[in-house]
Enzyme design. Sequence first.
Site, PDB file in Angstrom:
ATOM      1  N   SER A   1       0.808  -1.179   0.018  1.00  0.00           N
ATOM      2  CA  SER A   1      -0.024   0.056  -0.174  1.00  0.00           C
ATOM      3  C   SER A   1       0.828   1.154  -0.033  1.00  0.00           C
ATOM      4  O   SER A   1       1.642   1.324   0.831  1.00  0.00           O
ATOM      5  CB  SER A   1      -0.998  -0.117   1.284  1.00  0.00           C
ATOM      6  OG  SER A   1      -1.683  -1.095   1.235  1.00  0.00           O
TER       7      SER A   1
ATOM      8  N   CYS B   1      -7.632  -1.471   6.742  1.00  0.00           N
ATOM      9  CA  CYS B   1      -6.490  -1.755   6.150  1.00  0.00           C
ATOM     10  C   CYS B   1      -5.596  -2.470   7.207  1.00  0.00           C
ATOM     11  O   CYS B   1      -5.251  -2.304   8.073  1.00  0.00           O
ATOM     12  CB  CYS B   1      -5.745  -0.896   5.648  1.00  0.00           C
ATOM     13  SG  CYS B   1      -4.130  -1.247   4.463  1.00  0.00           S
TER      14      CYS B   1
ATOM     15  N   ASP C   1      -8.542  -3.095   2.504  1.00  0.00           N
ATOM     16  CA  ASP C   1      -7.293  -3.215   1.660  1.00  0.00           C
ATOM     17  C   ASP C   1      -6.441  -4.136   2.664  1.00  0.00           C
ATOM     18  O   ASP C   1      -5.586  -3.585   3.755  1.00  0.00           O
ATOM     19  CB  ASP C   1      -6.578  -1.857   1.592  1.00  0.00           C
ATOM     20  CG  ASP C   1      -5.153  -2.164   0.955  1.00  0.00           C
ATOM     21  OD1 ASP C   1      -4.887  -3.349   0.503  1.00  0.00           O
ATOM     22  OD2 ASP C   1      -4.400  -1.079   0.462  1.00  0.00           O
TER      23      ASP C   1
ATOM     24  N   TRP D   1      -4.825  -8.220   3.671  1.00  0.00           N
ATOM     25  CA  TRP D   1      -3.916  -9.324   3.264  1.00  0.00           C
ATOM     26  C   TRP D   1      -3.808 -10.456   4.265  1.00  0.00           C
ATOM     27  O   TRP D   1      -4.014 -10.162   5.452  1.00  0.00           O
ATOM     28  CB  TRP D   1      -2.534  -8.657   2.834  1.00  0.00           C
ATOM     29  CG  TRP D   1      -1.740  -7.893   3.783  1.00  0.00           C
ATOM     30  CD1 TRP D   1      -1.054  -8.520   4.794  1.00  0.00           C
ATOM     31  CD2 TRP D   1      -1.975  -6.571   4.154  1.00  0.00           C
ATOM     32  NE1 TRP D   1      -0.770  -7.453   5.669  1.00  0.00           N
ATOM     33  CE2 TRP D   1      -1.164  -6.421   5.216  1.00  0.00           C
ATOM     34  CE3 TRP D   1      -2.454  -5.465   3.509  1.00  0.00           C
ATOM     35  CZ2 TRP D   1      -0.790  -5.101   5.787  1.00  0.00           C
ATOM     36  CZ3 TRP D   1      -2.085  -4.133   4.007  1.00  0.00           C
ATOM     37  CH2 TRP D   1      -1.472  -3.872   5.098  1.00  0.00           C
TER      38      TRP D   1
END
Length: 688
Positions: free
Chosen positions: A443, A641, A686, A688
């Site tokens: 990011s 995020c 966002d 992961w």
Amino acid sequence: MALKFDKLDFAVICALALAVVAYLKLDVLKELFAADDSALAVQSSSRDIVEVLRENKKDYLVVYASQTGTGEDYAKKFAKELAAKYSLNVMCVDVENYDFDNLNSLPKDVIVSFFVSTYGEGDLPDGGLEFEEWLQVLEEGDLGNVRYTMFGLGNSTYEFYNGAAEKTQKLLKQAGARMLGTFGKADDGAGTTDEDYMAWKDDILEELKDALALHEKEVSFISSYEYKVLPQDLMGSISLGEPNSQYLPGKTLAKKENMQLGPFDATHPYVAPITSTKELFKKKDRNCIHVEFDLSGSNLKYSTGDHLGVWPSNPDEKVEKFLTTFGLDPTTIFDLKPKDITIKPPFPVPTTIGAAVRYYLEISGPVSRQVIGSLLQYVTEEQLKERLQALSKNKEKYAKEITSKCMDLADALLYLSSGKKWTQVPWEFLIETVPHMQPRYYSISSSSSSDKQTVHITAVVENYPNPEVSSLGPVTGVTTNLLRHIHLTRTKEDIAASSLPVHYNLAGPRDLYQNYKLPVHVRRSTFRLPSNPSTPVIMVGPGTGVAPFRGFIRERISFLKNQENVKLGKHLLFYGCRDDADFLYHDEWPVYAKELGSSFELMVAYSRIPNKKKVYVQDHLLERENEVLELINKGAFIYVCGDAKGMSQDVHRTLIDILRRGKNISEEESSEILKQFKTTGKYQEDVW
């Protein structure tokens, strides 16, 4: 009398000299040019998928839509197994490269296997958007002649788990296509992608055997390429690990030193200078590196919230171990010539074995159970063969012996053979079996308004003890340790005393990366601030999840400096860290708060303060429950995020509870509200 040459005379002499060299090397040059023509043939041939399939006498079609390369790897793995087990002539292609208008005219005995990765909020990868648009205009019966299988790659921690494959399957079904077997769904969120694939593949192969009357044969590796070793005197013109052929001598590096020609994208990165690095953690046992890349001169543009793809290389220690394990000579120059025009070499060729291992192969990643099984064909020792067979057929045993120990391919094979080398495994097999190196995405933590010519990323360095086998050394991230090595070298720190676990060739191929450069490209994201600056914003980002929010806040500061009489909506940032030692950008936030005044507020959750209760971002969300609800009612955009497995799900549940209590509605209703927010872009992740 001295001879005098003008520019024309000199040019003629140079041309004659080159002609003589070309004549002497005619055979070699013919081979090189032939390889190039084969690699490019797929671009100059028809885009009609059925026409190409018929021209090349293929009897099975595998199509992939892949964003980061994982879907492509599994599609090619599946295609290779079909060819090896059943003597099928398989065509494996990227959906982006072909037109599917005539798909219904496929021969009736040809089946299509789709491998579809999900990207963003249930979207197809960028290369699959045209295919999706084509599917959407089909009517019932338009694909009545098509039989297919479907394998999706997704992450269950996302709202739209395997959404792209679901969407593709639904549209295919509406058009009359018939699916064979089960709908395969890989779950990267649970870390079971490989096992999900294996289970689906076993089921599908049984279906295909019945549908196509296939007869299984003993598996033996057949290369898709003609492999040829070339003479050493070609070293000056071949690839030595460059990102692509445009960086070879005489190509992109034009007369002006280090000049690069764009456009730059996911297939042609920009070799960007690193202008600044900084260690963000204050403890020596963990590291987080802030890196700034200079984009000036590249014409590369990014938007705040986008991702930066960084192209890594393998460390010296891993390269040496891999080469030693398989008895490979790194100086060997080789070429790969595709056996048909529907495939192309996996990386720039000709090249050396050493360059391929360092720059093009993913040698440090986990090894799949299927790869272990495919190595049986090269084992003659009965005891070792039995061991490999047992592991390849038992996922629990494999997880305990290999996966839990974080072994890569070289580690696993040396462990299984008790240290004996695997020189019997062909290099060509490794080229087509080991996954190919992919960019790592971060990011962006800068603002495209205030940092126009530079792009910043924030990377926690992966470096921790092996959980099972200490003798294997620490588990290390490929790119994050590369960034730390660059940082330590730039700042002239004592690398020997730094406990850096792995080391890299920082100069790169032909010194392309010297003076601290790395290949990068920008990947577009939907992670965007609301266009109306008065819209409230709720941001949740523990750890490096704060990276894009640093960019958001810098963006708002830049906006205010260039506008008059504009009032920002409230910007609440919930940030989590262990303690003050790993509080990222600790000194910057007070400066930002001063610039933005009451429109910005930072809440910090500390989870590892000695003798204090652990506090997480969701705890602070609950503490500010009334204000959070008020901002949501005012149309706030919500951004999350960071960790997909735990944090994002905990935050999602907390927001459901806040809505349920605040609006006096059921859990199902509040969950539906958040789902609608995600669909409309008011709730963005966002993770992961």
